[in-house]
Each structure stands twice: as C-alpha cells, then as structure tokens.
Design a protein around this motif. Structure first.
Motif, mmCIF file in Angstrom:
data_model
loop_
_atom_site.group_PDB
_atom_site.id
_atom_site.type_symbol
_atom_site.label_atom_id
_atom_site.label_comp_id
_atom_site.label_asym_id
_atom_site.label_seq_id
_atom_site.Cartn_x
_atom_site.Cartn_y
_atom_site.Cartn_z
ATOM 1 N N LEU A 4 -25.563 27.739 30.368
ATOM 2 C CA LEU A 4 -25.871 26.775 29.729
ATOM 3 C C LEU A 4 -24.680 25.838 29.545
ATOM 4 C CD1 LEU A 4 -28.122 28.291 26.867
ATOM 5 C CD2 LEU A 4 -28.997 27.201 28.941
ATOM 6 N N LYS A 5 -24.977 24.519 29.368
ATOM 7 C CA LYS A 5 -23.699 23.547 29.038
ATOM 8 C C LYS A 5 -24.462 22.908 27.556
ATOM 9 C CE LYS A 5 -21.998 20.304 31.530
ATOM 10 N NZ LYS A 5 -21.692 19.225 32.097
ATOM 11 N N ILE A 6 -23.672 22.898 26.555
ATOM 12 C CA ILE A 6 -24.148 22.568 25.385
ATOM 13 C C ILE A 6 -23.292 21.568 24.647
ATOM 14 C CG2 ILE A 6 -24.794 23.332 23.045
ATOM 15 C CD1 ILE A 6 -24.060 26.323 25.077
ATOM 16 N N GLN A 7 -23.955 20.432 24.396
ATOM 17 C CA GLN A 7 -23.227 19.486 23.577
ATOM 18 C C GLN A 7 -23.559 19.335 22.285
ATOM 19 O OE1 GLN A 7 -23.686 15.216 24.696
ATOM 20 N NE2 GLN A 7 -21.211 15.040 24.820
ATOM 21 N N SER A 8 -22.827 19.561 21.182
ATOM 22 C CA SER A 8 -23.214 19.886 19.843
ATOM 23 C C SER A 8 -21.962 19.453 18.925
ATOM 24 C CB SER A 8 -23.625 21.350 19.629
ATOM 25 O OG SER A 8 -23.766 21.525 18.179
ATOM 26 N N HIS A 9 -22.182 19.013 17.767
ATOM 27 C CA HIS A 9 -21.248 18.727 16.882
ATOM 28 C C HIS A 9 -20.714 19.976 16.030
ATOM 29 C CE1 HIS A 9 -24.733 18.577 14.095
ATOM 30 N NE2 HIS A 9 -24.035 19.075 13.229
ATOM 31 N N PHE A 10 -21.399 21.139 16.391
ATOM 32 C CA PHE A 10 -21.065 22.399 15.865
ATOM 33 C C PHE A 10 -19.989 22.779 16.590
ATOM 34 C CE2 PHE A 10 -25.343 22.407 14.259
ATOM 35 C CZ PHE A 10 -25.189 22.307 12.764
ATOM 36 N N SER A 11 -18.832 23.596 15.924
ATOM 37 C CA SER A 11 -17.690 24.233 16.602
ATOM 38 C C SER A 11 -17.973 25.452 17.270
ATOM 39 C CB SER A 11 -16.742 24.705 15.682
ATOM 40 O OG SER A 11 -17.316 25.582 14.702
ATOM 41 N N GLN A 12 -17.083 25.744 18.308
ATOM 42 C CA GLN A 12 -17.353 26.922 19.150
ATOM 43 C C GLN A 12 -17.671 28.349 18.292
ATOM 44 O OE1 GLN A 12 -14.303 29.539 21.099
ATOM 45 N NE2 GLN A 12 -14.848 28.393 22.940
ATOM 46 N N PRO A 13 -17.128 28.634 17.213
ATOM 47 C CA PRO A 13 -17.395 29.827 16.388
ATOM 48 C C PRO A 13 -18.789 29.469 15.832
ATOM 49 C CG PRO A 13 -15.171 29.033 15.706
ATOM 50 C CD PRO A 13 -15.924 28.069 16.812
ATOM 51 N N ALA A 14 -19.393 28.379 15.502
ATOM 52 C CA ALA A 14 -20.753 28.415 15.168
ATOM 53 C C ALA A 14 -21.585 28.816 16.455
ATOM 54 C CB ALA A 14 -21.100 27.107 14.526
ATOM 55 N N ILE A 15 -21.268 28.259 17.477
ATOM 56 C CA ILE A 15 -22.262 28.576 18.662
ATOM 57 C C ILE A 15 -22.139 29.857 19.057
ATOM 58 C CG2 ILE A 15 -22.424 28.010 21.305
ATOM 59 C CD1 ILE A 15 -23.197 25.302 19.532
ATOM 60 N N ILE A 16 -20.964 30.603 18.854
ATOM 61 C CA ILE A 16 -20.951 31.858 19.473
ATOM 62 C C ILE A 16 -21.643 32.841 18.402
ATOM 63 C CG2 ILE A 16 -19.287 33.951 19.340
ATOM 64 C CD1 ILE A 16 -17.368 31.951 20.528
ATOM 65 N N GLU A 17 -21.527 32.769 17.108
ATOM 66 C CA GLU A 17 -22.099 33.485 16.008
ATOM 67 C C GLU A 17 -23.710 33.303 15.952
ATOM 68 O OE1 GLU A 17 -20.634 36.192 14.618
ATOM 69 O OE2 GLU A 17 -18.639 35.787 15.002
ATOM 70 N N PHE A 18 -24.016 32.160 16.019
ATOM 71 C CA PHE A 18 -25.663 31.849 16.152
ATOM 72 C C PHE A 18 -26.166 32.466 17.299
ATOM 73 C CE2 PHE A 18 -29.389 29.032 16.112
ATOM 74 C CZ PHE A 18 -29.620 29.124 14.720
ATOM 75 N N ALA A 19 -25.644 32.271 18.324
ATOM 76 C CA ALA A 19 -26.298 32.764 19.738
ATOM 77 C C ALA A 19 -26.424 34.186 19.570
ATOM 78 C CB ALA A 19 -25.320 32.330 20.972
ATOM 79 N N ALA A 20 -25.179 35.056 19.022
ATOM 80 C CA ALA A 20 -25.164 36.499 18.790
ATOM 81 C C ALA A 20 -26.348 36.780 17.972
ATOM 82 C CB ALA A 20 -23.834 36.696 18.313
ATOM 83 N N LEU A 21 -26.595 36.154 17.106
ATOM 84 C CA LEU A 21 -27.753 36.333 16.026
ATOM 85 C C LEU A 21 -29.066 36.542 16.855
ATOM 86 C CD1 LEU A 21 -27.073 34.896 12.620
ATOM 87 C CD2 LEU A 21 -26.652 37.111 13.407
ATOM 88 N N CYS A 22 -29.203 35.644 18.087
ATOM 89 C CA CYS A 22 -30.278 35.334 18.644
ATOM 90 C C CYS A 22 -30.547 36.403 19.608
ATOM 91 C CB CYS A 22 -30.295 34.059 19.511
ATOM 92 S SG CYS A 22 -30.533 32.507 18.475
ATOM 93 N N VAL A 23 -29.675 37.173 19.866
ATOM 94 C CA VAL A 23 -29.586 38.314 21.024
ATOM 95 C C VAL A 23 -29.395 39.850 20.282
ATOM 96 C CG1 VAL A 23 -29.535 36.698 22.564
ATOM 97 C CG2 VAL A 23 -27.527 37.896 21.694
ATOM 98 N N ALA A 24 -29.061 39.709 18.966
ATOM 99 C CA ALA A 24 -28.475 40.774 18.307
ATOM 100 C C ALA A 24 -27.415 41.367 19.276
ATOM 101 C CB ALA A 24 -29.665 41.877 18.380
ATOM 102 N N GLY A 25 -26.347 40.470 19.386
ATOM 103 C CA GLY A 25 -25.106 41.022 20.116
ATOM 104 C C GLY A 25 -24.022 41.127 19.262
ATOM 105 N N TRP A 26 -23.009 41.879 19.739
ATOM 106 C CA TRP A 26 -21.691 42.248 19.536
ATOM 107 C C TRP A 26 -20.984 41.124 19.848
ATOM 108 C CZ3 TRP A 26 -20.372 46.162 16.376
ATOM 109 C CH2 TRP A 26 -21.104 47.112 16.005
ATOM 110 N N VAL A 27 -19.990 40.483 19.077
ATOM 111 C CA VAL A 27 -19.078 39.436 19.220
ATOM 112 C C VAL A 27 -17.681 39.973 19.364
ATOM 113 C CG1 VAL A 27 -18.186 37.299 18.167
ATOM 114 C CG2 VAL A 27 -20.550 37.784 18.044
ATOM 115 N N THR A 28 -16.936 39.593 20.504
ATOM 116 C CA THR A 28 -15.498 39.741 20.393
ATOM 117 C C THR A 28 -14.924 38.867 21.069
ATOM 118 O OG1 THR A 28 -15.710 42.261 20.941
ATOM 119 C CG2 THR A 28 -13.371 41.314 21.690
ATOM 120 N N GLY A 29 -14.165 37.881 20.067
ATOM 121 C CA GLY A 29 -13.618 36.537 20.600
ATOM 122 C C GLY A 29 -14.694 35.390 21.016
#
Length: 288
Positions: A4-29
């Motif tokens: 996916l290509k995502i254009q958003s006013h939210f920062s990369q950390p917000a995108i990563i952590e929010f997407a991780a919650l959507c898939v119950a995923g583990w985050v590393t960097g």
C-alpha cells in the motif's frame, strides 16, 4: 511486490503502531510481524510505503481478511491510499478500496487525541509515544508504571492508560519487539464493509457492557479491565497495577498447582484515593 502507498498527515510511528493493532502484530522498528504476513513501512516523499511479505503457508486468498483489515484501519486515519501489486485486482480488495474512498467524506478521520476504540483509553498520541520510546530510550517509567518480567526473554509493561504491552528481549538486553494488547480499532469498520460487500444490512454500532465477566472469559473482558485501570489516578497507578498483577499470578498459581497452597481468598482488595479495587477468584475486578 504487494503493498500500500499511504499519504497521511500522521507520522510513520502512528502508521506502524496503528497497523500493528489491526493485525495483532509485533513491532520491531519499522517492521510488523503477524502470523500471516511481515510488513515493512518506509517513508519517502510524504508517502508511507507498506510492503507485504507472506509468511504463512496458507493460500493467499485465505489470508485476505487480515490485509483488508489493514486497509480499513489506515482508511480511518483520513489517508489517501493506493494499492500496489497483483492483489489490487482481487475482487474483495478492489471493492474494499472503492468502499473506503466513498466513505471518506461521511466518516470523520480519527483524531490524534481521540480514543482508538471504545474499549481502550489509548490514543494515536499514545501509540506514537510508545513507538518512539522503544526506539530511543530505556526509561519506561513515565509511560509504563508497572513492569512484569516473565523470564530473560519475555515480559510485559502496563501502560498508564491501562493496556498491557508485551515485550521480547534479546539476551537480557534492550527490548527488540513489542505488541500492544488492545482491541482492533478497525473491527467495526471491517464489519461495515463486509456487510456492503455481501449486500447485507449494515451492522449497528456495538454496545459494550462496562462490567467484566472475568479476566480470561474473553479478550473484551480483559480490555474492559485495562480501560478501568487506565482511569485510576496517576499517583496510584504503580501500586494498583502491581496489585492486579499479583492477584492474577496468585489465581494462576492456584490453578496450576491444583490448589496445593490452600484455598483462594473470597475477595482481594486494595484501597486508594478513597476508593477500593476488589477482585474475586474468577478475576472479576471492580471499583467500589
């Protein structure tokens, strides 16, 4: 490469952590790992590029619900999203992408300071702070008033908003991965889209009973307790969080040893700020 290509006013950390919650995923960097896929987020020229690599041996079409959940979640952030790769021609993905675009004006995007889910006190601001803390600092006391180390490689931190954050260590060193125990922020939006795709009546907004039936009865009950704990005054959080962990461990040990240590008390309690948090042997917590 699917992604996916995502254009958003939210920062990369917000995108990563929010997407991780959507898939119950583990985050590393900038990486997310779920049982089905590995996700990597790279940010260039005001676009977040989320690439997807399948890790499960199941058929790709059988894993599509997870990818659709990511799309639904990121669409909640008011993002401009483009689909890349052969999966863009998959019927459900194309329908979901068009559905999110048609609903972008009717549903306000999630605010950075608003709760991500009715069963959680967490906000996007909290997710950003969690991500940046794991990336840059060893001082977790301000965000996580209580820490419980299971062994040299695993543990959990309870965020001051109430939710647990599971952690993995590398040989007693700094955390290498984390996973926030929180409701999926895209669950209802996914149900709305699925109803439209299957030409069914749109679901009504779910009603969450505030009372918990017990810590292990369901994930929802666990999150209700977390939400309750997050609303405890800050000066008492560390002590109350430790009490909750001790009660859970006591009940677990009783069942693991078949009651060798004797019967459990009928009631656990701790007093704070003219209030009392009580629990029974079924791990039903409530404030009196």
């Amino acid at each position: 490469m699917n992604g996916l290509k995502i254009q958003s006013h939210f920062s990369q950390p917000a995108i990563i952590e929010f997407a991780a919650l959507c898939v119950a995923g583990w985050v590393t960097g900038n990486e997310i790992k779920s049982p089905s896929f590995s996700y990597t987020v790279e940010t260039t020229d005001d676009w977040h590029h989320l690439s997807i690599d399948q890790s499960s041996k199941k058929a790709f079409t059988d894993l599509m619900d997870e990818l659709l959940m990511v799309l639904m979640g990121l669409s909640m952030l008011g993002s401009n999203i483009e689909i890349e790769g052969h999966w863009s021609n998959e019927t459900r993905m194309r329908h979901a992408w068009n559905w999110t675009r048609s609903h972008s004006n009717s549903t306000p995007p999630l605010s950075q300071s608003f709760r991500i889910h009715p069963l959680s006190n967490l906000t996007l601001d909290d997710l950003i702070a969690i991500h940046e803390l794991f990336e840059t600092s060893d001082d977790f006391a301000s965000l996580f008033p209580f820490c419980n180390l299971y062994d040299s490689s695993h543990g959990s931190l309870r965020h001051f908003k109430g939710n647990e954050c599971y952690i993995k260590f590398e040989q007693n060193k700094a955390p290498i991965a984390h996973k926030i125990d929180s409701p999926n922020p895209a669950d209802f939006r996914f149900d709305q889209w699925l109803s439209a795709f299957e030409n069914r009546t749109a679901p009504k907004a779910p009603k969450f009973n505030a009372k918990s039936k017990g810590y292990y009865k369901s994930a929802n009950d666990r999150w209700k307790i977390a939400k309750m704990l997050g609303e405890i005054p800050g000066e008492h959080k560390s002590r109350v969080f430790a009490f909750v962990d001790d009660v859970i461990n006591t009940v677990n040990e009783y069942h693991d040893t078949c009651g060798v240590q004797g019967p459990l008390p009928e009631r656990f309690e701790i007093v704070f700020d003219h209030m009392k948090l009580v629990a029974n042997p079924e791990l039903v917590f409530k404030i009196e």
